[in-house]
Design an enzyme around this catalytic site. Structure first.
Site, PDB file in Angstrom:
ATOM      1  N   CYS A 245       0.847  -1.204   0.000  1.00  0.00           N
ATOM      2  CA  CYS A 245       0.000   0.000   0.000  1.00  0.00           C
ATOM      3  C   CYS A 245       0.881   1.252   0.000  1.00  0.00           C
ATOM      4  O   CYS A 245       1.517   1.518  -1.019  1.00  0.00           O
ATOM      5  CB  CYS A 245      -0.977  -0.059   1.163  1.00  0.00           C
ATOM      6  SG  CYS A 245      -2.508   0.810   0.775  1.00  0.00           S
TER       7      CYS A 245
ATOM      8  N   HIS B  41      -3.596  -5.332   0.398  1.00  0.00           N
ATOM      9  CA  HIS B  41      -2.993  -5.857   1.623  1.00  0.00           C
ATOM     10  C   HIS B  41      -3.015  -7.381   1.656  1.00  0.00           C
ATOM     11  O   HIS B  41      -3.977  -7.973   2.156  1.00  0.00           O
ATOM     12  CB  HIS B  41      -3.766  -5.329   2.844  1.00  0.00           C
ATOM     13  CG  HIS B  41      -3.611  -3.867   3.054  1.00  0.00           C
ATOM     14  ND1 HIS B  41      -2.694  -3.331   3.913  1.00  0.00           N
ATOM     15  CD2 HIS B  41      -4.260  -2.826   2.494  1.00  0.00           C
ATOM     16  CE1 HIS B  41      -2.783  -2.007   3.897  1.00  0.00           C
ATOM     17  NE2 HIS B  41      -3.727  -1.679   3.035  1.00  0.00           N
TER      18      HIS B  41
ATOM     19  N   GLU C 205      -1.458  -9.261   3.553  1.00  0.00           N
ATOM     20  CA  GLU C 205      -1.338  -9.742   4.935  1.00  0.00           C
ATOM     21  C   GLU C 205      -2.690 -10.058   5.571  1.00  0.00           C
ATOM     22  O   GLU C 205      -2.766 -10.893   6.466  1.00  0.00           O
ATOM     23  CB  GLU C 205      -0.555  -8.741   5.803  1.00  0.00           C
ATOM     24  CG  GLU C 205      -1.265  -7.438   6.168  1.00  0.00           C
ATOM     25  CD  GLU C 205      -1.166  -6.336   5.112  1.00  0.00           C
ATOM     26  OE1 GLU C 205      -0.938  -6.652   3.938  1.00  0.00           O
ATOM     27  OE2 GLU C 205      -1.357  -5.157   5.462  1.00  0.00           O
TER      28      GLU C 205
HETATM   29  N1  GLN Z   1      -2.034   6.606   2.706  1.00  0.00           N
HETATM   30  C1  GLN Z   1      -2.131   5.849   1.518  1.00  0.00           C
HETATM   31  C2  GLN Z   1      -3.500   5.991   0.871  1.00  0.00           C
HETATM   32  O1  GLN Z   1      -4.436   6.391   1.470  1.00  0.00           O
HETATM   33  C3  GLN Z   1      -1.809   4.393   1.765  1.00  0.00           C
HETATM   34  C4  GLN Z   1      -2.755   3.708   2.701  1.00  0.00           C
HETATM   35  C5  GLN Z   1      -2.214   2.422   3.265  1.00  0.00           C
HETATM   36  O2  GLN Z   1      -1.013   2.195   3.269  1.00  0.00           O
HETATM   37  N2  GLN Z   1      -3.091   1.581   3.825  1.00  0.00           N
HETATM   38  O3  GLN Z   1      -3.665   5.672  -0.264  1.00  0.00           O
END
Ligand code: GLN
Length: 533
Positions: A384, A510, A512
């Site tokens: 992310c 994600h 994970e």
């Molecule tokens: N802050 C980034 C976004 O909103 C990544 C979010 C994250 O890593 N879960 O896109």
């Protein structure tokens, strides 16, 4: 089909005794005995969900397939049971009140004074029963957050008292988890806190059927008999939960202690022969007898509280076991990383993972780590925000787009390689408004990702507002960072990789969240394999 039966898990004496792990372990054992089981977590705080909480407050925010931002205990449930959870599996006081107040405004209670009892407790009970009836589970295990005696958990405890009365003793039981501290000065285990804790439950009208005693030292038969006598429970319903080296051992300990059999007996359900749990035992065997050892750097800004990266840490444990490798995760504060010290901080790492996150704190350290991994051919997994940092780094240092950035951090950047998603531009509320939950990702056939997944269509969970800016799509491709995974409906880039590198993958989603003991996530498994080689 018969109605679901309910098991409530409460905690006393202190918090952090591991109610989530006990609940998940019990569920695992009941599942292995052929029952369909689900687990639900009731959180007494007033936030509608934990999505707006800083990870320092409450650890990681776990995301379900249906896009609910939930308590990290749901992660344990999924990792143990290998069955997905949903919004209905996590309820907070905020959500209960929100529903009741909306009903009040609609006029559903017209003429009545709306009160904690019965209106709030009715809503709590409705939601507890909904999980059982909707998916026709045999057994619903409901974990009540907090500690008995907290002001905030009173309506939940009261709801349990009412349910016990309504459903009858064979359909609803309470397991109370307490601490039996060891006093080294007198070399004794002490049961008084447990007695007091059960007294407070009794004051609330609840007699627990089963007590689970968390302890550092083994509990003797005498202690069990004493606790049973003082707390009105049967001796074989006093269960020892002694500290173990890994949470994944707890189900086997509970099996030894016959927690599952006692529960089934109390619920008047048949006890089949003991489940072999062979896959689980095989996993533990691999976990405990590693053939390799590696250090992996986890670069993030919440590293002082490892719970903030719970699912990532567990994914490492699971993928380590598959590869028969002990993984020492080095948590590295991204704020501390500079061009000058990055070599010293990361040179012993066999792999580097740049973690998810929000906001500007520590962002340059994450970008520097991605650069270090890319330039030194060290296996890299960016999740992310971690992927976004890798994209920014590549733009700045390979494509020479000076000052390239994410508009989350710098709204005025000339090269917004990461930008707000179109549908996010009009969003003002912060709670529950990100791109959340499962989305499809189509993977290019000749990519590393395709080799890893072994298929071209996958579904992964999301939690973000920003995305890879497709304006730069061709540029990145030309320069050697390939967007290999794309959402077929929205064209959003979900995965990038650098084919010239040994193993370099960034994912907008994600992985994970969906790694479990029985099904460790392929990206993690393959990442570790690359780190070992
Ligand atoms: N802050 C980034 C976004 O909103 C990544 C979010 C994250 O890593 N879960 O896109």
């Amino acid at each position: 089909m018969a109605e679901a039966k309910y098991v409530f898990v409460t905690g006393g004496v202190t918090s952090s005794l591991g109610k989530g792990i006990i609940s998940a372990s019990l569920a695992k054992l009941l599942q292995a005995r052929g029952y369909s089981v689900t687990i639900q977590k009731l959180d007494p705080y007033i936030n509608v969900d934990p999505g707006t909480l800083n990870p320092y407050e409450h650890g990681e925010c776990y995301v379900t397939i249906d896009g609910a931002e939930t308590d990290l205990d749901l992660g344990h449930y999924e990792r143990f049971l290998n069955v997905p959870t949903s919004q209905a599996n996590n309820i907070t006081t905020g959500r209960i009140y929100q529903t009741v107040i909306e009903k009040e405004r609609r006029g559903d209670y017209l003429g009545k004074t709306v009160q904690v009892i019965p209106h709030i407790t009715d809503e709590i009970k409705r939601r507890i029963k909904l999980v059982g009836s909707r998916n026709k589970f045999d057994i619903v295990i409901t974990e009540i957050g907090g500690t008995v005696g907290d002001i905030e958990s009173l309506p939940y405890i009261e709801s349990v008292r009412q349910l016990k009365w309504e459903l009858g003793s064979q359909n609803c039981i309470v397991i109370h988890l307490t601490l039996v501290p060891y006093l080294s000065a007198s070399a004794e285990l002490k049961t008084k806190p447990t007695q007091h804790s059960v007294k407070s439950l009794l004051e609330a009208g609840i007699q627990p059927e089963i007590l689970v005693l968390r302890t550092e030292k083994n509990i003797t038969g005498d202690i069990k008999r004493k606790v049973a006598l003082f707390c009105n429970v049967e001796v074989d319903a006093v269960i020892e939960s002694v500290d173990v080296s890994t949470i994944y051992e707890v189900p086997l300990k509970m099996l030894e202690e016959k927690l599952d059999q006692t529960v089934l007996r109390k619920l008047a359900l048949p006890v089949s022969k003991e489940p072999p749990l062979s896959e689980w035992r095989e996993f533990l065997k691999r976990l405990k007898n590693p053939k390799h050892f590696i250090r992996v750097g986890l670069v993030g800004k919440y590293v002082e509280l490892p719970d903030a990266y719970k699912s990532i840490a567990e994914s490492f444990i699971q993928s380590g076991a598959v590869n028969e490798c002990e993984i020492k995760v080095e948590y590295i504060q991204s704020e501390d990383i500079t061009n000058e010290n990055v070599n010293e901080l990361l040179r012993d790492m066999k792999g580097i993972l740049v973690a998810p996150g929000f906001g500007s704190r520590g962002i340059e350290g994450k970008i520097i780590s991605a650069k270090y991994a890319r330039e030194n051919n060290i296996p890299f997994l960016g999740i992310c925000l971690g992927m976004q940092c890798a994209v920014i780094e590549f733009a700045r240092n390979v494509m020479h787009l000076n000052g390239a950035h994410s508009t989350e951090i710098n709204q005025k950047t000339r090269f917004p390689v990461i930008d707000l998603m179109e549908e996010q531009k009009s969003v003002t509320d912060k709670g529950g408004t990100m791109r959340l939950g499962s989305y499809k990702c189509t993977i290019s056939k000749n990519s590393l990702a395709y080799k890893i997944y072994g298929k071209s269509e996958v579904i992964e969970r999301h939690r973000h507002r920003y995305e890879f800016n497709n304006r730069f799509y061709d540029d990145f491709k030309k320069n050697g960072m390939i967007p290999v995974g794309v959402n077929p409906d929205s064209n959003l880039v979900e995965m990038v990789e650098i084919p010239a590198h040994k193993w370099f993958i960034g994912v907008q989603f994600h992985p994970e969240y969906s790694s479990t003991v029985i099904n460790p996530h392929p990206l993690f498994v393959n990442f570790i394999k690359a780190c070992i080689n």
